[in-house]
Design an enzyme around this catalytic site. Structure first.
Site, PDB file in Angstrom:
ATOM      1  N   ASP A 250     -41.146 -18.349  23.850  1.00 13.55           N
ATOM      2  CA  ASP A 250     -40.403 -17.336  24.597  1.00 13.55           C
ATOM      3  C   ASP A 250     -39.813 -17.887  25.892  1.00 13.55           C
ATOM      4  OD1 ASP A 250     -40.924 -15.515  22.652  1.00 13.55           O
ATOM      5  OD2 ASP A 250     -42.422 -14.377  23.768  1.00 13.55           O
ATOM      6  N   GLY A 251     -40.535 -18.786  26.551  1.00 11.67           N
ATOM      7  CA  GLY A 251     -40.008 -19.388  27.768  1.00 11.67           C
ATOM      8  C   GLY A 251     -38.719 -20.142  27.513  1.00 11.67           C
TER       9      GLY A 251
ATOM     10  N   ASP B 197     -50.542  -6.636  45.772  1.00 11.70           N
ATOM     11  CA  ASP B 197     -50.278  -8.055  45.519  1.00 11.70           C
ATOM     12  C   ASP B 197     -48.805  -8.295  45.266  1.00 11.70           C
ATOM     13  OD1 ASP B 197     -52.893  -8.766  45.852  1.00 11.70           O
ATOM     14  OD2 ASP B 197     -53.325  -9.101  43.737  1.00 11.70           O
TER      15      ASP B 197
ATOM     16  N   ASN C 127     -36.008 -10.843  32.072  1.00 10.31           N
ATOM     17  CA  ASN C 127     -37.268 -10.098  31.939  1.00 10.31           C
ATOM     18  C   ASN C 127     -37.526  -9.184  33.133  1.00 10.31           C
ATOM     19  OD1 ASN C 127     -38.059 -10.873  29.421  1.00 10.31           O
ATOM     20  ND2 ASN C 127     -39.661 -12.283  30.086  1.00 10.31           N
TER      21      ASN C 127
ATOM     22  N   ASN D  79     -44.609  -7.185  33.019  1.00  6.45           N
ATOM     23  CA  ASN D  79     -44.754  -5.749  33.267  1.00  6.45           C
ATOM     24  C   ASN D  79     -45.933  -5.153  32.508  1.00  6.45           C
ATOM     25  OD1 ASN D  79     -43.619  -2.939  33.981  1.00  6.45           O
ATOM     26  ND2 ASN D  79     -43.580  -2.917  31.740  1.00  6.45           N
ATOM     27  N   LEU D  80     -46.082  -5.504  31.249  1.00  3.39           N
ATOM     28  CA  LEU D  80     -47.193  -4.979  30.455  1.00  3.39           C
ATOM     29  C   LEU D  80     -48.523  -5.509  30.978  1.00  3.39           C
ATOM     30  CD1 LEU D  80     -48.220  -3.361  28.046  1.00  3.39           C
ATOM     31  CD2 LEU D  80     -47.756  -5.343  26.596  1.00  3.39           C
ATOM     32  N   SER D  81     -48.563  -6.778  31.375  1.00  2.00           N
ATOM     33  CA  SER D  81     -49.791  -7.354  31.928  1.00  2.00           C
ATOM     34  C   SER D  81     -50.206  -6.655  33.217  1.00  2.00           C
ATOM     35  CB  SER D  81     -49.600  -8.856  32.186  1.00  2.00           C
ATOM     36  OG  SER D  81     -49.357  -9.548  30.986  1.00  2.00           O
TER      37      SER D  81
END
Length: 259
Positions: free
Chosen positions: A48-49, A148, A118, A162-164
């Site tokens: 993905d990166g 943070d 992203n 975002n999900l993390s």
């Protein structure tokens, strides 16, 4: 947003630095030919990166990208197979996405511009928590967020950082952006917001000398920022191709029901 349509068979193959990706590129180029700059489809081999790198590279020429997983994470990639590649590409479904435009102003009042596919993230640089003021379309919506950090994510990026950070997964056709705090301390119970895709988000860094903050647009970082403006760039269009029945929309929907 998603449709299957025929594409030219002129391909070019791009690979990440991973040995398995480089080896795959050599085999595929020998089998299908590599049209270089004359290609109409970019085949990206990696994770993905690497897909994000290729999307940034194709912002100007807007060539569709068909990814195959030769990396560790492959949410944005198709399953790797060297057989019937042209048939798969011609039957592929296209996902069209628009990146976020970031304008970051640092402590020396210099402007830095970048696009994010992203998300754009605000991140504390030291042990001190960040203090942020958040405005939407010029109106202050949160006078002080102690955290943070915080991020604004596109629908395509909503399943990533975002999900993390416990932000929502957004269907691609929802036409919204996710504004998500990262480890919010005050207000502790604030979980973020969903914003219309037309929203213009401004982060102001409070006590920036004591609590320095960096802004990151995908992999482009600006340190010691004092103000960051984020909005969707509707003038930039990026296309990814996915195997029939395995569209990005389907993957995002499936992710909402995963354990």
């Amino acid at each position: 947003m998603f449709q299957a349509q025929p594409y030219s068979t002129r391909l070019t193959f791009k690979a990440s630095d991973r040995p398995e990706a480089q080896e795959a590129r050599e085999r595929l180029a020998a089998r299908y030919g590599d049209a270089g700059d004359d290609a109409q489809i970019v085949v990206a081999l990696g994770g993905d990166g690497f897909m994000l790198e290729m999307l940034h590279e194709t912002i100007l020429n807007q060539k569709p990208i068909y990814g195959m997983n030769r990396g560790s994470v492959g949410f944005l990639m198709n399953e790797y197979s060297e057989d019937e590649l042209l048939a798969r590409i011609n039957a592929a479904e296209r996902a069209v996405i628009h990146p976020l435009a970031m304008v970051a102003i640092d402590s020396r009042r210099r402007q830095h511009r970048a696009l994010a596919i992203n998300e754009v993230s605000m991140l504390r640089q030291t042990r001190q928590t960040a203090k942020l003021r958040i405005s939407i379309d010029g109106k202050v919506r949160m006078g002080e967020l102690v955290c943070d950090g915080a991020l604004v994510a596109t629908p395509a990026g909503s399943t990533a950082y975002n999900l993390s950070a416990h932000g929502p997964i957004i269907p691609l056709g929802a036409q919204v952006l996710a504004l998500t705090p990262i480890s919010a301390f005050r207000p502790r119970r604030w979980r973020g917001a969903l914003l219309p895709q037309s929203a213009r988000v401004t982060f102001e860094v409070l006590e920036c000398d004591k609590r320095p903050v960096s802004a990151v647009a995908d992999n482009y970082e600006v340190r010691d920022v004092v103000e960051v403006h984020i909005s969707e760039d509707r003038g930039s269009t990026l296309s990814m191709l996915f195997d029939a029945g395995r569209s990005l929309e389907e993957r995002v929907l499936t992710e909402q029901f995963s354990a």
